[in-house]
Write a protein that holds these residues in place. Structure first.
Motif, PDB file in Angstrom:
ATOM      1  N   THR A  78     -31.318   1.900  48.537  1.00  0.00           N
ATOM      2  CA  THR A  78     -30.879   0.505  48.391  1.00  0.00           C
ATOM      3  C   THR A  78     -31.427  -0.410  47.584  1.00  0.00           C
ATOM      4  O   THR A  78     -32.697  -0.564  47.686  1.00  0.00           O
ATOM      5  CB  THR A  78     -30.564  -0.191  49.796  1.00  0.00           C
ATOM      6  OG1 THR A  78     -29.904   0.835  50.708  1.00  0.00           O
ATOM      7  CG2 THR A  78     -29.895  -1.426  49.616  1.00  0.00           C
ATOM      8  N   LYS A 109     -25.993   0.759  47.125  1.00  0.00           N
ATOM      9  CA  LYS A 109     -26.822   2.150  47.491  1.00  0.00           C
ATOM     10  C   LYS A 109     -26.455   3.177  46.196  1.00  0.00           C
ATOM     11  O   LYS A 109     -25.356   3.203  45.691  1.00  0.00           O
ATOM     12  CB  LYS A 109     -26.176   2.693  48.755  1.00  0.00           C
ATOM     13  CG  LYS A 109     -26.337   1.906  50.234  1.00  0.00           C
ATOM     14  CD  LYS A 109     -25.868   2.902  51.442  1.00  0.00           C
ATOM     15  CE  LYS A 109     -26.122   2.010  52.512  1.00  0.00           C
ATOM     16  NZ  LYS A 109     -25.492   2.845  53.821  1.00  0.00           N
ATOM     17  N   MET A 110     -27.604   3.994  45.822  1.00  0.00           N
ATOM     18  CA  MET A 110     -27.647   4.654  44.748  1.00  0.00           C
ATOM     19  C   MET A 110     -28.782   5.799  44.887  1.00  0.00           C
ATOM     20  O   MET A 110     -29.544   5.625  45.902  1.00  0.00           O
ATOM     21  CB  MET A 110     -27.822   4.018  43.670  1.00  0.00           C
ATOM     22  CG  MET A 110     -28.994   3.040  43.409  1.00  0.00           C
ATOM     23  SD  MET A 110     -28.973   1.639  42.251  1.00  0.00           S
ATOM     24  CE  MET A 110     -28.907   2.720  40.559  1.00  0.00           C
ATOM     25  N   THR A 111     -28.837   6.630  44.243  1.00  0.00           N
ATOM     26  CA  THR A 111     -29.519   7.938  43.774  1.00  0.00           C
ATOM     27  C   THR A 111     -30.439   7.648  42.957  1.00  0.00           C
ATOM     28  O   THR A 111     -30.107   7.323  41.759  1.00  0.00           O
ATOM     29  CB  THR A 111     -29.034   9.189  43.833  1.00  0.00           C
ATOM     30  OG1 THR A 111     -27.973   9.293  44.806  1.00  0.00           O
ATOM     31  CG2 THR A 111     -29.990  10.343  43.820  1.00  0.00           C
ATOM     32  N   ASP A 163     -34.306   9.022  41.212  1.00  0.00           N
ATOM     33  CA  ASP A 163     -35.233  10.111  41.360  1.00  0.00           C
ATOM     34  C   ASP A 163     -34.935  11.095  42.524  1.00  0.00           C
ATOM     35  O   ASP A 163     -35.722  11.688  42.984  1.00  0.00           O
ATOM     36  CB  ASP A 163     -36.543   9.540  41.311  1.00  0.00           C
ATOM     37  CG  ASP A 163     -36.959   8.617  40.240  1.00  0.00           C
ATOM     38  OD1 ASP A 163     -36.489   9.053  39.113  1.00  0.00           O
ATOM     39  OD2 ASP A 163     -37.932   7.622  40.429  1.00  0.00           O
ATOM     40  N   GLY A 164     -33.715  11.270  42.701  1.00  0.00           N
ATOM     41  CA  GLY A 164     -33.343  12.506  43.486  1.00  0.00           C
ATOM     42  C   GLY A 164     -33.209  11.860  45.098  1.00  0.00           C
ATOM     43  O   GLY A 164     -33.141  12.548  45.841  1.00  0.00           O
ATOM     44  N   LYS A 165     -33.290  10.731  45.444  1.00  0.00           N
ATOM     45  CA  LYS A 165     -33.404  10.114  46.705  1.00  0.00           C
ATOM     46  C   LYS A 165     -32.456   8.781  46.759  1.00  0.00           C
ATOM     47  O   LYS A 165     -32.341   8.268  45.904  1.00  0.00           O
ATOM     48  CB  LYS A 165     -34.990   9.547  47.005  1.00  0.00           C
ATOM     49  CG  LYS A 165     -35.898  10.676  46.944  1.00  0.00           C
ATOM     50  CD  LYS A 165     -37.258  10.108  47.251  1.00  0.00           C
ATOM     51  CE  LYS A 165     -38.435  11.413  47.239  1.00  0.00           C
ATOM     52  NZ  LYS A 165     -39.813  10.730  47.850  1.00  0.00           N
ATOM     53  N   GLU A 166     -31.908   8.845  48.151  1.00  0.00           N
ATOM     54  CA  GLU A 166     -30.934   7.623  48.356  1.00  0.00           C
ATOM     55  C   GLU A 166     -31.602   6.394  48.517  1.00  0.00           C
ATOM     56  O   GLU A 166     -32.858   6.353  49.163  1.00  0.00           O
ATOM     57  CB  GLU A 166     -29.975   8.006  49.554  1.00  0.00           C
ATOM     58  CG  GLU A 166     -29.101   9.255  49.082  1.00  0.00           C
ATOM     59  CD  GLU A 166     -27.815   8.994  48.307  1.00  0.00           C
ATOM     60  OE1 GLU A 166     -27.582   7.725  48.490  1.00  0.00           O
ATOM     61  OE2 GLU A 166     -27.647   9.847  47.610  1.00  0.00           O
TER      62      GLU A 166
END
Length: 247
Positions: A121, A112-114, A116-119
């Motif tokens: 997977t 799980k990572m961010t 372009d500003g969105k969470e």
């Protein structure tokens, strides 16, 4: 004499049962059973000697034989101790192996990572493919970068990196001075990902390519769209400056 000897033998054999309890490995357990069988054989041999020697041999000879048998039992106990140590080392190595395997598996699991500003997977293959394509672009290998980003969007159409991959695909075409493919790629970005952080910059590149293709009306319209849709961005300010310069 018989009672004394049996007491000695029993005291020698009892620790074997206690040691055997720690063996969970099938091979180690079998080895211990074999050693027990040897101890039983020694015990039987001792009983036979006691039965015969009680009638016709001296106590000294009997004592020597008892000492010899006790030595054999001590040797067997030593072998069990060696097996115990080997088993403990094997179990420790297995534990280390499973810990290492678990760590390797965790590295392969989606993260799980961010982006372009969105969470989002992202799995390991997806991450590697995107990073490899971007590395090609940064190395100025634009031809292979074009192929890599195209392949990425085919293989991972739902990826959180899809918008960025489309942007860098357009820029890869632009770096090769292929304005038609640049416009096509970046227009697809703006259409499919209008809220993407790179969308305003993509439209500036579209306007530049349209101007290079002598499509001044199209370029002007694109710049006006940047100002209208993304008024608070640096791209909008750049669009205003370009429009002013063309008047």
């Amino acid at each position: 004499m018989r009672l004394m000897t049996c007491t000695i033998l029993l005291a020698s054999v009892l620790p074997l049962s206690a040691s055997a309890g720690i063996f969970d490995d099938d091979e180690a357990r079998k080895a211990i059973l074999d050693l027990r069988a040897k101890v039983d054989a020694v015990s039987t041999k001792l009983d036979n000697k006691l039965d015969t020697k009680a009638d016709k041999s001296s106590a000294l000879e009997l004592a020597n034989q008892i000492e010899q048998l006790r030595g054999e039992i001590a040797k067997l106990r030593g072998q069990i101790e060696v097996l115990t140590n080997d088993l403990a080392n094997t179990q420790r190595r297995q534990q280390d192996f499973y810990v290492d395997l678990d760590n390797r598996v965790r590295k392969l699991e989606p993260k799980k990572m961010t982006i372009d500003g969105k969470e989002a997977t992202v799995d390991i293959g997806e991450q590697r493919a995107y990073d490899a394509a971007l590395s090609l672009f940064k190395a100025a290998d634009y031809k292979n970068a074009t192929a890599a980003f195209t392949a990425f969007n085919v293989n991972y159409p739902q990826s959180a990196y899809a918008g960025s991959a489309q942007y860098w695909l357009g820029n890869s075409w632009y770096a090769q001075r292929d304005c038609k493919n640049t416009i096509s790629s970046l227009q697809q970005l703006v259409k499919n990902y209008p809220d993407h952080p790179k969308a305003p910059d993509a439209m500036l590149n579209i306007a530049s390519c349209q101007l290079e293709l002598k499509d001044k009306p199209g370029s002007k319209k694109t710049l006006e769209t940047v100002i209208a849709q993304y008024p608070e961005t640096d791209a909008a300010q750049a669009a205003k400056s370009r429009l002013a310069a063309t008047k």
